[in-house]
Design an enzyme around this catalytic site. Structure first.
Site, PDB file in Angstrom:
ATOM      1  N   ASP A 101      18.946  52.661  54.071  1.00 11.29           N
ATOM      2  CA  ASP A 101      19.035  51.352  54.716  1.00 11.29           C
ATOM      3  C   ASP A 101      18.110  51.307  55.950  1.00 11.29           C
ATOM      4  OD1 ASP A 101      20.804  48.725  54.692  1.00 11.29           O
ATOM      5  OD2 ASP A 101      20.914  49.447  56.756  1.00 11.29           O
ATOM      6  N   TYR A 232      17.439  44.474  63.861  1.00  9.23           N
ATOM      7  CA  TYR A 232      16.951  43.307  63.117  1.00  9.23           C
ATOM      8  C   TYR A 232      16.152  42.378  64.028  1.00  9.23           C
ATOM      9  CZ  TYR A 232      20.317  44.762  59.572  1.00  9.23           C
ATOM     10  OH  TYR A 232      21.017  45.484  58.637  1.00  9.23           O
ATOM     11  N   HIS A 297      24.899  49.235  47.088  1.00  7.98           N
ATOM     12  CA  HIS A 297      24.003  49.562  48.207  1.00  7.98           C
ATOM     13  C   HIS A 297      24.305  50.902  48.879  1.00  7.98           C
ATOM     14  CE1 HIS A 297      21.278  48.849  51.547  1.00  7.98           C
ATOM     15  NE2 HIS A 297      22.264  48.907  52.410  1.00  7.98           N
TER      16      HIS A 297
END
Length: 318
Positions: A101, A232, A297
């Site tokens: 990730d 982010y 995921h």
């Protein structure tokens, strides 16, 4: 987690918490969001039992590692700087890198900036996506998926934290960690809502115990989500900072593993890129691409034993 040792190290101006076990060549594990060193609990035990020194830090802003206040303290240069300093403190020239990730993105940056520090890289979930010199990534995501795409929703300081606070830390973590919904996560307008997993049930999957969830919740209740969300918020800044590496290929030997239900793998154009030659072009020494059947995921936890075996089979060649 018997025999796993914990210590705090001074890296790059911050205090970093690491978990470690074993002796031998270093295998360095980098976690993603919303995770911690703990995401690698199974791999730490597996690899340390096979003659490796398994090391898993809480990344900057996560868990028991320091969380600087400013958004600008979470660029790829800061985080790679932390990792390089950690490798130095471990007293080795090179590590085997395993990352998932956001950790996987940091792993690609490390392989680009300091390739000589990485012997081989096992990358989970997020492939290297070449820098588009014309389009900033967050702008590109907004054009592709709209304003409600999760990365776009994470951009505004304090907004998502407030929405997450309304539903509570446990809900947020359970909602994300248990998702098996393919495709890009799109949020309902103006709230966290069911976010990543509209089909969330009361029961946990077999691979995530109440004890596991409680550990994550205890750490995130202490730190909040701002540090992790700041990763982010540097998407466009990282694009600007990496202009000098535009077009650079990653020459490190790589094995890539993803789940067939992974939200990244099932997003627009990703399968074509991974299997159609684009990924191999950007990473010439990409040796293997594995797609795990019926896995989502968080494959390092959901298919833990399989992932540990894949890591070992790859790194023992070097």
């Amino acid at each position: 987690m018997e025999g796993v040792a914990h210590r705090t190290m001074e890296v790059n101006g911050i205090k970093m918490h690491i978990a470690e076990k074993g002796e031998g060549p270093v295998v360095l594990f980098l976690h993603g969001f919303p995770e911690l060193w703990y995401s690698w609990r199974h791999q730490i035990l597996a690899l340390s039992s096979k003659g490796y020194h398994a090391v898993a830090p809480d990344l900057r802003g996560f868990g028991d590692t320091e969380a600087p206040a400013s958004i600008s303290s979470y660029t790829c240069l800061h985080i790679v700087g932390d990792i390089v300093a950690l490798i130095d403190l471990l007293g080795v020239d090179q590590v085997f890198l395993v990352a998932h990730d956001w950790g996987a993105l940091i792993g690609w940056y490390l392989c680009m900036f300091r390739p000589h520090r990485v012997k081989a890289y096992v990358c989970l979930s997020v492939p290297l996506w070449p820098r588009d010199p014309k389009v900033k990534p967050v702008d590109g995501m907004r054009a592709l998926y709209g304003d409600d795409y999760y990365v776009c929703r994470f951009q505004k300081p304090d907004e998502m934290e407030a929405q997450m606070a309304q539903v509570g830390t446990e809900f947020v973590l359970k909602n994300i960690l248990t998702t098996r919904k393919p495709g890009p996560p799109i949020f309902p307008k103006g709230k966290y809502g069911s976010g990543f997993n509209p089909d969330m049930t009361n029961s946990l999957p077999s691979w995530l115990s109440e004890e596991d969830l409680a550990y994550y919740v205890s750490k995130y209740e202490k730190t909040g989500f701002t540090g992790p969300l700041n990763y982010y918020r540097n998407g466009n800044s990282n694009w600007e900072l990496t202009a000098p590496w535009s077009g650079v290929k990653v020459e490190v030997p790589v094995k890539f593993i993803t789940g067939e239900l992974d939200m990244v793998y099932t997003s627009l154009n990703m399968k074509e890129y991974i299997h159609g030659g684009g990924f191999k072009q950007a990473v010439p020494n990409l040796e293997d691409v594995i797609v795990q059947k019926d896995v989502a995921h968080f494959n390092n936890q959901e298919a833990a034993e399989e992932i540990s075996n894949y890591i070992y089979e790859f790194i023992k060649k070097f």
